[in-house]
Design a protein around this motif. Structure first.
Motif, short mmCIF file in Angstrom:
data_model
loop_
_atom_site.label_atom_id
_atom_site.label_comp_id
_atom_site.label_asym_id
_atom_site.label_seq_id
_atom_site.Cartn_x
_atom_site.Cartn_y
_atom_site.Cartn_z
N MET A 2 0.80 -1.23 0.00
CA MET A 2 0.00 0.00 0.00
C MET A 2 0.83 1.27 0.00
O MET A 2 0.29 2.36 -0.02
N ASP A 3 2.13 1.12 0.10
CA ASP A 3 2.98 2.31 0.20
C ASP A 3 4.36 1.92 -0.32
O ASP A 3 4.62 0.76 -0.58
N VAL A 4 5.23 2.90 -0.43
CA VAL A 4 6.61 2.62 -0.85
C VAL A 4 7.17 1.58 0.12
O VAL A 4 7.13 1.79 1.33
N PRO A 5 7.67 0.43 -0.39
CA PRO A 5 8.16 -0.60 0.53
C PRO A 5 9.33 -0.08 1.37
O PRO A 5 10.17 0.67 0.88
N ALA A 6 9.34 -0.46 2.64
CA ALA A 6 10.44 -0.07 3.52
C ALA A 6 11.40 -1.24 3.64
O ALA A 6 10.98 -2.39 3.50
N PRO A 7 12.70 -0.96 3.89
CA PRO A 7 13.63 -2.08 4.07
C PRO A 7 13.12 -2.97 5.19
O PRO A 7 12.62 -2.47 6.20
N GLY A 8 13.21 -4.26 5.02
CA GLY A 8 12.76 -5.16 6.08
C GLY A 8 11.32 -5.63 5.90
O GLY A 8 10.88 -6.53 6.60
N ASP A 9 10.56 -5.05 4.96
CA ASP A 9 9.21 -5.56 4.69
C ASP A 9 9.34 -7.00 4.20
O ASP A 9 10.23 -7.32 3.42
N ALA A 10 8.42 -7.86 4.67
CA ALA A 10 8.52 -9.29 4.33
C ALA A 10 7.96 -9.53 2.92
O ALA A 10 6.78 -9.83 2.77
N LEU A 11 8.79 -9.35 1.91
CA LEU A 11 8.32 -9.50 0.53
C LEU A 11 9.08 -10.60 -0.20
O LEU A 11 9.15 -10.61 -1.43
N ASP A 12 9.67 -11.53 0.57
CA ASP A 12 10.37 -12.65 -0.06
C ASP A 12 9.34 -13.62 -0.65
O ASP A 12 8.21 -13.70 -0.18
N GLY A 13 9.77 -14.35 -1.64
CA GLY A 13 8.93 -15.43 -2.15
C GLY A 13 7.91 -14.97 -3.17
O GLY A 13 7.04 -15.73 -3.56
N PHE A 14 7.99 -13.72 -3.61
CA PHE A 14 7.07 -13.25 -4.64
C PHE A 14 7.85 -12.96 -5.93
O PHE A 14 8.98 -12.51 -5.90
N ASP A 15 7.20 -13.26 -7.07
CA ASP A 15 7.81 -12.96 -8.37
C ASP A 15 7.60 -11.50 -8.75
O ASP A 15 8.38 -10.91 -9.48
N ALA A 16 6.47 -10.94 -8.27
CA ALA A 16 6.15 -9.55 -8.61
C ALA A 16 5.66 -8.82 -7.38
O ALA A 16 4.93 -9.38 -6.56
N VAL A 17 6.07 -7.56 -7.26
CA VAL A 17 5.58 -6.69 -6.18
C VAL A 17 4.93 -5.49 -6.85
O VAL A 17 5.53 -4.86 -7.73
N VAL A 18 3.69 -5.19 -6.45
CA VAL A 18 2.98 -4.03 -7.01
C VAL A 18 2.81 -2.99 -5.91
O VAL A 18 2.18 -3.26 -4.88
N VAL A 19 3.40 -1.81 -6.12
CA VAL A 19 3.25 -0.73 -5.15
C VAL A 19 2.03 0.11 -5.56
O VAL A 19 1.97 0.61 -6.69
N ALA A 20 1.05 0.22 -4.66
CA ALA A 20 -0.14 1.02 -4.95
C ALA A 20 0.07 2.43 -4.45
O ALA A 20 0.06 2.67 -3.24
N LEU A 21 0.29 3.36 -5.36
CA LEU A 21 0.43 4.77 -4.97
C LEU A 21 -0.92 5.47 -5.16
O LEU A 21 -1.87 4.88 -5.68
N LYS A 22 -0.97 6.73 -4.73
CA LYS A 22 -2.16 7.56 -4.97
C LYS A 22 -1.60 8.76 -5.73
O LYS A 22 -1.57 9.87 -5.21
N SER A 23 -1.07 8.51 -6.92
CA SER A 23 -0.25 9.53 -7.59
C SER A 23 -0.83 9.96 -8.93
O SER A 23 -0.16 10.63 -9.70
N ARG A 24 -2.09 9.59 -9.18
CA ARG A 24 -2.65 9.89 -10.50
C ARG A 24 -2.90 11.39 -10.67
O ARG A 24 -2.67 11.94 -11.74
N THR A 25 -3.39 12.01 -9.61
CA THR A 25 -3.82 13.41 -9.76
C THR A 25 -3.13 14.36 -8.78
O THR A 25 -3.50 15.52 -8.70
N CYS A 26 -2.13 13.89 -8.05
CA CYS A 26 -1.41 14.80 -7.16
C CYS A 26 -0.46 15.64 -8.02
O CYS A 26 -0.31 15.36 -9.21
N PRO A 27 0.17 16.68 -7.46
CA PRO A 27 1.12 17.45 -8.26
C PRO A 27 2.20 16.53 -8.86
O PRO A 27 2.64 15.57 -8.21
#
Ligand code: ADP
Length: 420
Positions: free
Chosen positions: A31-56
């Motif tokens: 849901m956010d920019v991944p932080a070091p130490g986030d448990a994201l092992d074992g995945f082929d793909a990681v999708v970061v969901a930003l809210k950046s479509r209409t911000c500056p």
């Protein structure tokens, strides 16, 4: 980790994550920019969901670059910048500035640009985007409140958003297949282009353009383009296709449904659920505003319902009633008030033993995910097109987050059949 994805909104991220899962990649959405130490092992793909479509645009670039750094640190071999299949943007961005910044970070080269998604009736022909049988600029997108699209030609639209050169790989080339497309990419790059809009009308065009872009560091597109990417990693021997899950091994516990969407589809689903005998409580915004209905009381009602049929709490109402509430309380204020209440109800339900939760509504889902402090979702079986069950990583909970207009009328009753 092979493919690092940056999506410019929450439900678009889920759409992409589901597409990758269906094509055999084990995928997690964060849901956010991944932080070091986030448990994201074992995945082929990681999708970061930003809210950046209409911000500056500067904020969108900053968030996207930080996401890129985190994904590259996790080992991503290719980055995918995902935007909407209607290319939602303005002359200021954010697609051009973000794509340009990501390309610079990855050392330049060429990136494709393609929002086509034939399954959802989005096609690109000679650089022009069609929504169903209408050119983009004649579709309802011309009146979008935030990103009105008044030009259907994506080469022009993209060129207004970037100082880098934008070209086109036209249908005549795309239709010849992978080798012809690869040659067109090479000559575009040799002539100084950094982006090429690629035509696509059918899925096989998406598959071919993705295969031809196997060596590209950056891909940009709608979720349709993701069709062609997993095959590249499989052909390179970097992964084996996983069978997409068709059942969810969910934690044992109670189930509940929270609906904050007023879309036609969700209202139909509420009606169908009540006809099927699901206990339902309608939230009256006027009573919430007066403090006569609160989250504790609503959660209490849910938890007192007999086990067996998942209780439904909904604020969904028809346009006339919604307008009256908005006139009295303000559009954003009314929305935020209901979203906060439903998020608070969700927190109390999980504390009270709910382990399986459906949420209807894009903004409503965002509020609930925030309230529950869910940082990552592992994609599970698809219930209806675009809506999977997801495991909330680090929580004892599975959720289905439904964009308002998605799902068949029996969504609220049939979703549970995918559980073990
Ligand atoms: P969708 O995916 O259908 O757009 P969202 O959850 O994104 O659904 O948006 C619906 C918005 O309408 C939310 O902000 C929600 O709080 C608000 N809302 C829900 N019910 C009502 C209502 N009865 N009156 C006014 N606003 C409402």
């Amino acid at each position: 980790m092979l493919l690092g994805c940056i999506a410019d909104d929450l439900t678009g991220a889920t759409d992409l994550a589901l597409m990758l899962t269906r094509a055999g990649m084990r995928t997690v959405q964060v849901m956010d920019v991944p932080a070091p130490g986030d448990a994201l092992d074992g995945f082929d793909a990681v999708v970061v969901a930003l809210k950046s479509r209409t911000c500056p645009a500067t904020d969108a670039v900053d968030l996207s670059l930080r996401s890129a750094d985190a994904l590259l640190a996790l080992g991503a071999r290719q980055l995918f910048f995902k935007y909407c299949s209607t290319f939602d943007s303005t002359n200021e961005g954010n697609i051009g500035p973000v794509a340009e910044a990501l390309l610079a970070k990855l050392g330049g080269g060429l990136a494709i640009v393609c929002p086509a998604f034939p399954a959802n009736k989005r096609s690109v022909y000679l650089g022009n985007l069609f929504v169903g049988d209408q050119p983009l600029a004649e579709s309802p997108m011309k009146d979008h409140p935030l990103t009105p699209m008044r030009d259907s030609n994506l080469v022009r639209v993209m060129q207004r958003q970037t100082k880098l050169k934008v070209g086109l790989v036209p249908f005549g080339v795309v239709d010849q297949g992978v080798d012809a497309i690869r040659a067109a990419y090479a000559s575009a790059e040799a002539s100084g282009q950094s982006f090429v809009v690629v035509d696509a009308i059918l899925d096989r065009h998406l598959l071919a353009m993705g295969e031809a872009a196997a060596a590209h560091k950056l891909i940009t597109g709608g979720s349709g383009v993701a069709l062609g990417l997993p095959g590249n990693f499989i052909r390179q021997g970097l992964m084996m296709a996983s069978r997409p899950p068709d059942r969810m091994n969910a934690p044992k516990g109670r189930s509940a449904i929270l609906a904050g969407s007023c879309s036609v589809a969700t209202r139909g689903q509420v009606k169908a659920a009540m006809e099927a005998g699901i206990p339902a409580m309608k939230l009256d915004p006027a009573l919430i505003a007066m403090g006569k209905v609160d989250a504790a009381g609503v959660a209490d009602w849910v938890l007192k319902q007999p086990a067996g049929k998942p209780p439904l709490v909904y604020s969904s109402d028809d346009p006339g009633a919604v307008r009256a509430v908005q006139e009295k309380h303000g559009r954003l204020e009314a929305g935020a008030m209901i979203e906060h209440l439903l998020a608070d109800v969700a927190v109390r339900l999980v504390k009270g033993g709910v382990r399986r939760l459906i949420v209807a509504g894009g903004e409503t889902s965002g509020a609930v995910v925030n309230g529950l402090k869910i940082g990552a979702l592992e994609i599970g079986p698809e219930i209806d097109p675009g809506v999977p069950w997801c495991r909330a990583v680090g929580h004892d909970l599975v959720v289905a987050l439904k964009s308002g207009n998605f799902g068949a009328p029996d969504f609220f009753t049939k979703a549970w059949e995918r559980m073990e």
